[in-house]
Design an enzyme around this catalytic site. Structure first.
Site, PDB file in Angstrom:
ATOM      1  N   VAL A 473       0.828  -1.207   0.000  1.00 49.18           N
ATOM      2  CA  VAL A 473       0.000   0.000   0.000  1.00 49.18           C
ATOM      3  C   VAL A 473       0.861   1.256   0.000  1.00 49.18           C
ATOM      4  O   VAL A 473       0.669   2.171  -0.809  1.00 49.18           O
ATOM      5  CB  VAL A 473      -0.965   0.012   1.201  1.00 49.18           C
ATOM      6  CG1 VAL A 473      -1.724   1.339   1.269  1.00 49.18           C
ATOM      7  CG2 VAL A 473      -1.946  -1.152   1.110  1.00 49.18           C
ATOM      8  N   THR A 552       0.901   0.909   7.494  1.00 48.45           N
ATOM      9  CA  THR A 552       1.352  -0.338   8.106  1.00 48.45           C
ATOM     10  C   THR A 552       0.155  -1.049   8.742  1.00 48.45           C
ATOM     11  O   THR A 552      -0.971  -0.557   8.712  1.00 48.45           O
ATOM     12  CB  THR A 552       2.405  -0.070   9.200  1.00 48.45           C
ATOM     13  OG1 THR A 552       1.747   0.473  10.368  1.00 48.45           O
ATOM     14  CG2 THR A 552       3.461   0.918   8.733  1.00 48.45           C
ATOM     15  N   ALA A 608     -11.400  -0.453   1.662  1.00 44.76           N
ATOM     16  CA  ALA A 608     -10.316   0.128   0.861  1.00 44.76           C
ATOM     17  C   ALA A 608     -10.720   1.517   0.353  1.00 44.76           C
ATOM     18  O   ALA A 608     -10.878   2.440   1.136  1.00 44.76           O
ATOM     19  CB  ALA A 608      -9.923  -0.813  -0.271  1.00 44.76           C
ATOM     20  N   LEU A 610     -13.586   2.399  -1.031  1.00 46.10           N
ATOM     21  CA  LEU A 610     -15.027   2.667  -1.068  1.00 46.10           C
ATOM     22  C   LEU A 610     -15.423   3.726  -0.029  1.00 46.10           C
ATOM     23  O   LEU A 610     -14.900   3.721   1.092  1.00 46.10           O
ATOM     24  CB  LEU A 610     -15.815   1.382  -0.793  1.00 46.10           C
ATOM     25  CG  LEU A 610     -15.718   0.266  -1.839  1.00 46.10           C
ATOM     26  CD1 LEU A 610     -16.494  -0.961  -1.365  1.00 46.10           C
ATOM     27  CD2 LEU A 610     -16.246   0.744  -3.183  1.00 46.10           C
ATOM     28  N   GLU A 664      -3.805  -9.941   4.291  1.00 39.20           N
ATOM     29  CA  GLU A 664      -2.834  -9.321   5.178  1.00 39.20           C
ATOM     30  C   GLU A 664      -1.520 -10.096   5.041  1.00 39.20           C
ATOM     31  O   GLU A 664      -1.494 -11.226   4.535  1.00 39.20           O
ATOM     32  CB  GLU A 664      -3.322  -9.391   6.630  1.00 39.20           C
ATOM     33  CG  GLU A 664      -4.590  -8.611   6.908  1.00 39.20           C
ATOM     34  CD  GLU A 664      -4.369  -7.108   6.933  1.00 39.20           C
ATOM     35  OE1 GLU A 664      -3.198  -6.684   7.079  1.00 39.20           O
ATOM     36  OE2 GLU A 664      -5.348  -6.366   6.800  1.00 39.20           O
ATOM     37  N   ASP A 675      -9.862  -9.473  11.016  1.00 40.69           N
ATOM     38  CA  ASP A 675      -9.883  -8.275  10.190  1.00 40.69           C
ATOM     39  C   ASP A 675     -11.322  -7.776  10.000  1.00 40.69           C
ATOM     40  O   ASP A 675     -11.605  -6.580  10.095  1.00 40.69           O
ATOM     41  CB  ASP A 675      -9.241  -8.583   8.826  1.00 40.69           C
ATOM     42  CG  ASP A 675      -9.164  -7.362   7.937  1.00 40.69           C
ATOM     43  OD1 ASP A 675      -8.543  -6.368   8.350  1.00 40.69           O
ATOM     44  OD2 ASP A 675      -9.737  -7.396   6.836  1.00 40.69           O
ATOM     45  N   LYS A 679     -13.256  -4.276  11.320  1.00 49.78           N
ATOM     46  CA  LYS A 679     -14.015  -3.413  10.408  1.00 49.78           C
ATOM     47  C   LYS A 679     -15.445  -3.218  10.893  1.00 49.78           C
ATOM     48  O   LYS A 679     -15.989  -2.102  10.843  1.00 49.78           O
ATOM     49  CB  LYS A 679     -14.014  -4.016   9.002  1.00 49.78           C
ATOM     50  CG  LYS A 679     -12.643  -4.008   8.333  1.00 49.78           C
ATOM     51  CD  LYS A 679     -12.691  -4.723   6.984  1.00 49.78           C
ATOM     52  CE  LYS A 679     -11.326  -4.709   6.306  1.00 49.78           C
ATOM     53  NZ  LYS A 679     -11.337  -5.434   5.019  1.00 49.78           N
ATOM     54  N   GLY A 793      -6.860  -4.771  -2.244  1.00 53.99           N
ATOM     55  CA  GLY A 793      -5.859  -4.517  -3.266  1.00 53.99           C
ATOM     56  C   GLY A 793      -5.078  -3.261  -2.948  1.00 53.99           C
ATOM     57  O   GLY A 793      -5.622  -2.265  -2.463  1.00 53.99           O
TER      58      GLY A 793
END
Length: 811
Positions: A473, A552, A608, A610, A664, A675, A679, A793
């Site tokens: 990223v 990170t 990501a 969105l 990840e 994860d 979220k 992504g």
């Protein structure tokens, strides 16, 4: 006629003095000119330092003296080619140096250096340089300024006798000559006939006095800059030349640290309405700055920003001051009688305290004088002993367009406050052309830059970025910033200045911006770093419009957000740890950002690129209430279950997710649902509910034992799950259903788990690594709002981070 003054840098080298010759001789072809020159650059300081060496009995004063002789000789040898002129000039210069040597030797022998002797010593700088220039310039007449610039002693200072000086100037120049050379700075006491001076920078004043007395058409100040700048270019790279200033604006800028023109210079020519033009000896065709009575309105609220380092604020306070007439008179009279200048005053409306700004070198004397003046009041307790606060700096924003324009002071305070800079004292004159603030000196550079940026003096808005993490990223983000840099500069007038980049072990910094093509090589060659060192470096740079960008998945880096926000550094996080941390910590971060006037952005924590978090916030801010959230939030898990076929087993799909960069670094974080849980907690909190990770009901699909041990062990054991997944997959296929790992929240209750969805469900046709969120609200009850798109992504996540950065830039 025209008066031209050339500063030390304009006579300090062969290149500059030859440029001076061309400028003067060109102007003399058009009209008579008077040329005033300073000492060679640095010579006045060397004259004084040599005197101190002699005073202390240090034999090295001779070496310093010889160095000055050699410098003048070298300049003469380089520019005077006529043998006769060369010999005559050497004789004049060496005669002056013989006199100077005798004075130094006397100081060395008797260990005494009076003000009279010191004034005589510094006069030699201009006397020497003016003879060199008078010889170099064709047909120039040399006149000693001491014959017509006269001073008198007041308050232990040499003050110009204006009336006498004006008459003597007119007499001295009654027979007009094409080119007249005058040494600047030096003067003579009208009573004792001792050599005096007009103060450091006094050559400008000499030129102004002559221009005013002779009613010159214009006064030109030739220096080494292209005129007045909007700010100090050594501090603010975006500073640029101001082409027009009024006398008042120029005076205000000069008084507050702009060293282009010596402040007393402006008054004599202002009275006669004689314009001043500031030009660059090294760029004689440049436009420079013109100073005159009436100027064009450029529409900008302020013209420039100036500052004074080394400010001390003295607080004169006491209950006896309230309503008592004459207290301020006593303050200023006592200081004036001791030659101490006050450049700023700030008084409380209650009248119980008055704060005065003085230069640090005058602070001790000022405190002593005021304590003595109010000794009786202090003794009785009616007043307090003087308090002096040093380590400060004064900033002035200047411009006649500020008059009657509401909101300027508000913008000044809001801009400084948002940058974490406290205003210690404030003053604004009734003319409304100058607003001055006193701040801690440590914040001066930051304050100047942010004010220059905020008041539209900069050509570009600047955002200074610290990027932590250069993996998938972070690396993509840096590529995107590099590729968009020119486009943003040209079309958005925005400079994204990457001033810091950190990897897991190294960090590099550059206040002017790092090279985004070679940063990886620079990182490898840099010293080892750590999260603590990184935090100290970012805060220590104290740079304006700072944004810390976390790409990170590190808890140690997430722990830095709080101190960074507390130091008014905005945070953009792709890292989900902080926003999903214990609720109290999460709220503290958000509240700190609001209190400090900075931003905490983490849109990419969910979906990501969105716009999920932003949409929820917009709904709530508009008065809607989030009742229910249903979502597929893991692009990794959606990719895995979409890839799963009779030919591609479960373990292979996990490998593919890792290789494609969807998972990840440790894919067990995705498979464990951790994860997704993070979220879901973040979305629940953004929806207005208090939520903790421990409160999420979990229905997972990988046994707990697979999450124990190392990653390598996990990869070895993973194929053992393939047969079971294949059996269950075939059953689903026969029923016309698909797996989706669904996160849901209803009225604050949260759960995650693997669910089978039918073809009629909005989640059924979710492709690849896409995410989808259904929001049921009081307004969207019958038909939930749907947000769908790429949810994983490096490219889209980096783009989401970039969008967060841009949202800060566009504030």
């Amino acid at each position: 006629m025209k008066v031209l003054k050339f500063g030390g840098t304009s006579v300090g080298s062969v290149e500059s003095i030859l440029s001076l010759k061309r400028i003067v001789e060109r102007e003399a072809q058009r009209q008579p000119v008077v040329v005033v020159v300073s000492a060679l650059g640095g010579i006045t300081d060397q004259l004084l330092s040599t005197a101190q060496l002699a005073l202390s009995g240090n034999e090295t004063w001779k070496d310093s003296f010889d160095n000055m002789v050699e410098r003048h000789h070298q300049l003469i040898d380089s520019v005077i080619t006529d043998n006769i002129k060369h010999s005559e000039l050497y004789h004049k210069v060496d005669t002056l140096f013989e006199q100077l040597h005798s004075i130094y030797f006397g100081v060395f022998l008797i260990h005494d250096l009076s003000h009279k002797t010191e004034d005589t010593i510094v006069s030699y700088g201009e006397r020497l340089s003016s003879h060199i220039v008078a010889t170099l310039v064709e047909n120039a007449r040399w006149i000693d300024a001491r014959t017509f610039i006269k001073t008198e002693r007041k308050h232990n200072k040499h003050v110009l006798d204006s009336t006498l000086t004006q008459q003597l100037v007119r007499d001295a120049f009654s027979h007009q000559h094409t080119i007249t050379l005058v040494p600047g700075f030096i003067s003579q006491d009208k009573d004792t006939h001792e050599t005096t001076n007009l103060g450091r920078g006094g050559s400008d004043y000499t030129a102004s006095i002559i221009a005013a007395a002779l009613d010159a058409d214009i006064l030109e100040i030739w220096t080494d800059v292209n005129g007045f700048m909007t700010a100090d270019p050594k501090v603010i790279k975006a500073a640029y030349t101001i082409h027009e200033l009024s006398y008042i604006e120029a005076m205000e800028l000069c008084n507050f640290g702009a060293k282009v023109v010596y402040p007393p210079t402006i008054y004599p020519v202002c009275v006669k309405n004689i314009p001043i033009q500031v030009k660059n000896t090294f760029d004689p065709d440049g436009e420079g700055t013109i100073i005159k009575a009436k100027i064009k309105n450029d529409g900008k609220p302020i013209k420039g920003i100036s500052s004074i380092k080394g400010t001390t604020l003295i607080n004169v306070a006491g209950l006896s001051m309230v309503g008592v007439i004459g207290v301020n008179r006593r303050i200023f009279t006592a200081l004036a009688n001791h030659g101490i200048s006050v450049f700023m005053v700030s008084q409380a409306s209650s009248e119980n305290s008055t704060s005065i700004g003085v230069r640090e070198q005058d602070a001790d004397a000022a405190v002593a004088v005021l304590n003595d003046e109010f000794a009786k009041e202090i003794e009785t307790g009616a007043m307090f002993p003087m308090e002096a606060q040093s380590g400060l700096a004064t900033i002035a924003i200047v411009g006649e367009n500020m008059r009657h324009l509401p909101g300027i002071a508000a913008k000044l305070f809001e801009t400084l406050g948002r940058s974490g800079i406290s205003v210690i004292a404030f003053a604004q004159g009734s003319s409304e052309t100058n607003i001055s603030v006193v701040i801690e000196a440590a914040y001066l550079r930051k304050a100047l830059n942010v004010l220059h940026d905020s008041f539209f003096l900069s050509e570009y808005k600047v955002l200074n970025l610290f990027i932590c993490g250069i993996g998938t990223v972070g690396g993509k983000l840096i590529e995107q910033i590099r590729s968009q840099y020119d486009e943003l500069k040209e079309h958005s007038r925005l400079k994204l200045n990457v001033v810091g980049i950190a990897s897991s072990k190294h960090a590099i910094y550059n206040r002017d911006g790092l090279d985004l093509q070679t940063y990886r090589e620079e990182l490898q060659a840099s010293e080892l770093s750590s999260p603590q060192k990184l935090c100290e470096a970012v805060i220590g740079m104290n740079i304006f419009n700072s944004v810390f960008v976390d790409c990170t998945a590190s808890g140690e880096i997430a722990a830095l957000y709080q101190p960074l926000l507390e130091h008014n550094i905005s945070v953009v996080a792709a890292n989900k740890i902080a926003a999903s941390s214990p609720y109290d910590e999460y709220m503290r971060l958000k509240q700190t950002a609001v209190t400090r006037g900075v931003k905490f952005r983490y849109e990419t924590n969910v979906g990501a690129g969105l716009p999920i978090i932003g949409t929820i916030n917009d709904l709530r801010n508009s008065g809607d209430k989030i009742l229910k959230i249903e979502a597929v939030l893991s692009g990794t898990l959606n990719f895995i279950f979409n890839e799963l076929t009779a030919d591609v087993p479960f373990s292979e799909t996990v490998h593919r997710a890792k290789e494609e960069g969807y998972s990840e670094p440790d894919p067990r974080i995705d498979l464990s649902g951790k994860d997704v849980i993070r979220k879901l907690v973040i979305l629940t909190r953004e929806a207005g509910y208090k939520a903790e990770q421990e409160e999420v009901e979990k229905h997972l699909f990988v046994p707990d034992e697979y999450f124990e041990g190392s990653v390598d062990e996990f990869w070895k054991r993973l194929p053992q799950l393939d047969d079971d997944f294949e059996k269950r997959r075939r059953t689903l296929e026969q029923q016309g259903e698909r797996w989706r790992f669904v996160a849901s929240m209803e009225h604050g209750k949260m759960k995650v788990g693997l669910q089978a969805v039918a073809q009629s469900h909005p989640f059924y046709n979710l492709e690849g690594s896409n995410n989808i969120v259904l929001l049921t609200t009081e307004r969207y009850k019958a038909y939930p709002m749907q947000i769908q798109g790429y949810g994983a992504g490096a490219d889209v996540t980096a783009a989401g981070v970039f969008a967060n950065i841009m949202s800060i830039a566009n504030i």
